[in-house]
Design a protein around this motif. Sequence first.
Motif, mmCIF file in Angstrom:
data_model
loop_
_atom_site.group_PDB
_atom_site.id
_atom_site.type_symbol
_atom_site.label_atom_id
_atom_site.label_comp_id
_atom_site.label_asym_id
_atom_site.label_seq_id
_atom_site.Cartn_x
_atom_site.Cartn_y
_atom_site.Cartn_z
ATOM 1 N N ARG A 4 0.833 -1.290 0.108
ATOM 2 C CA ARG A 4 -0.111 0.070 0.135
ATOM 3 C C ARG A 4 0.810 1.205 0.103
ATOM 4 N N ARG A 39 -9.553 3.665 2.234
ATOM 5 C CA ARG A 39 -10.240 3.089 1.713
ATOM 6 C C ARG A 39 -9.991 2.878 0.162
ATOM 7 N N ALA A 40 -9.443 3.933 -0.318
ATOM 8 C CA ALA A 40 -8.595 3.873 -1.747
ATOM 9 C C ALA A 40 -7.572 3.199 -1.982
ATOM 10 N N GLY A 41 -6.860 2.408 -0.804
ATOM 11 C CA GLY A 41 -5.983 1.445 -1.045
ATOM 12 C C GLY A 41 -4.469 1.979 -0.365
ATOM 13 N N ALA A 159 -10.314 9.703 -14.547
ATOM 14 C CA ALA A 159 -10.790 8.959 -13.289
ATOM 15 C C ALA A 159 -12.458 9.097 -13.297
ATOM 16 N N LEU A 217 -14.804 7.343 -4.265
ATOM 17 C CA LEU A 217 -13.168 6.868 -4.295
ATOM 18 C C LEU A 217 -12.593 7.368 -5.322
ATOM 19 N N ARG A 218 -13.118 7.669 -6.434
ATOM 20 C CA ARG A 218 -12.587 7.715 -7.709
ATOM 21 C C ARG A 218 -11.252 8.467 -7.708
ATOM 22 N N ARG A 221 -8.624 7.250 -5.286
ATOM 23 C CA ARG A 221 -8.148 5.928 -5.973
ATOM 24 C C ARG A 221 -7.094 6.426 -7.156
ATOM 25 N N VAL A 224 -3.906 7.293 -5.491
ATOM 26 C CA VAL A 224 -3.140 5.887 -5.076
ATOM 27 C C VAL A 224 -2.493 5.102 -6.107
ATOM 28 N N GLU A 225 -3.388 4.944 -7.169
ATOM 29 C CA GLU A 225 -2.856 4.105 -8.234
ATOM 30 C C GLU A 225 -1.470 4.730 -8.894
ATOM 31 N N SER A 228 1.687 4.099 -6.656
ATOM 32 C CA SER A 228 1.787 2.700 -6.584
ATOM 33 C C SER A 228 3.178 2.479 -7.233
#
Length: 228
Positions: A4, A39-41, A159, A217-218, A221, A224-225, A228
């Motif tokens: 994460r 929640r989004a990772g 997104a 969450l978009r 998210r 976060v993506e 990553s």
Amino acid sequence: MAGRPLIGVSTYLETGARWGVWELEAALLPVGYPRLVQRAGGLATMLPPDAPEHAAAAVARLDGLVIAGGPDVEPARYGAEPDPRTGPPARARDAWELALIEAALAARLPLLGICRGMQLLNVALGGTLVQHLDGHAEVVGVFGTHPVKPVPGTLYAAAVPGEASVPSYHHQCVDRLGAGLVPSAYAADGTVEALELPTADGWVLGVQWHPEMGEDLRVMRALVEAAS
């Protein structure tokens, strides 16, 4: 994703915070921010105001950065006199968050500005703000909702491809765009509701609303993506 990603979120610095028997100065962050990251990772960590010269070291330990909402940006930061309706300055927070933004841009760190964070991103790149805007904070202390439309071909549109209803509470907005920034969403009244910095190897987005107060969450998210 191997793990994460660590997402830093800037915080308030407030006097008179209370818990238990204590009333002290505190570094505060509404819980919606870390919960949205989680929640989004992502893994959330708080970044209380510090000396600006430490911003690059803080950014070097992160996978992504969120500049949170909060008080009005001091008008002197963009060469303006304060409007009577502009709130009192938060100079330590302005200095710290501007340094975080500059360090994140230099490091190509994925960056999301939320409300004040979007405005500060604009100021960091030489833009200006409208100091008072009617209709986007109807009731004091109560978040409203309104639709925003994405600009096709932008990071935001990737997104969130269609019109979305967003939680909103602000009385200032972007005026002149900072260097390199482009609008990526608008409200029905023409207010710039999202902006971004198009680069080949970066992810930089600001939204005028408060995704941490909703269920969508978009946007987080996507950060976060990218981290990553």
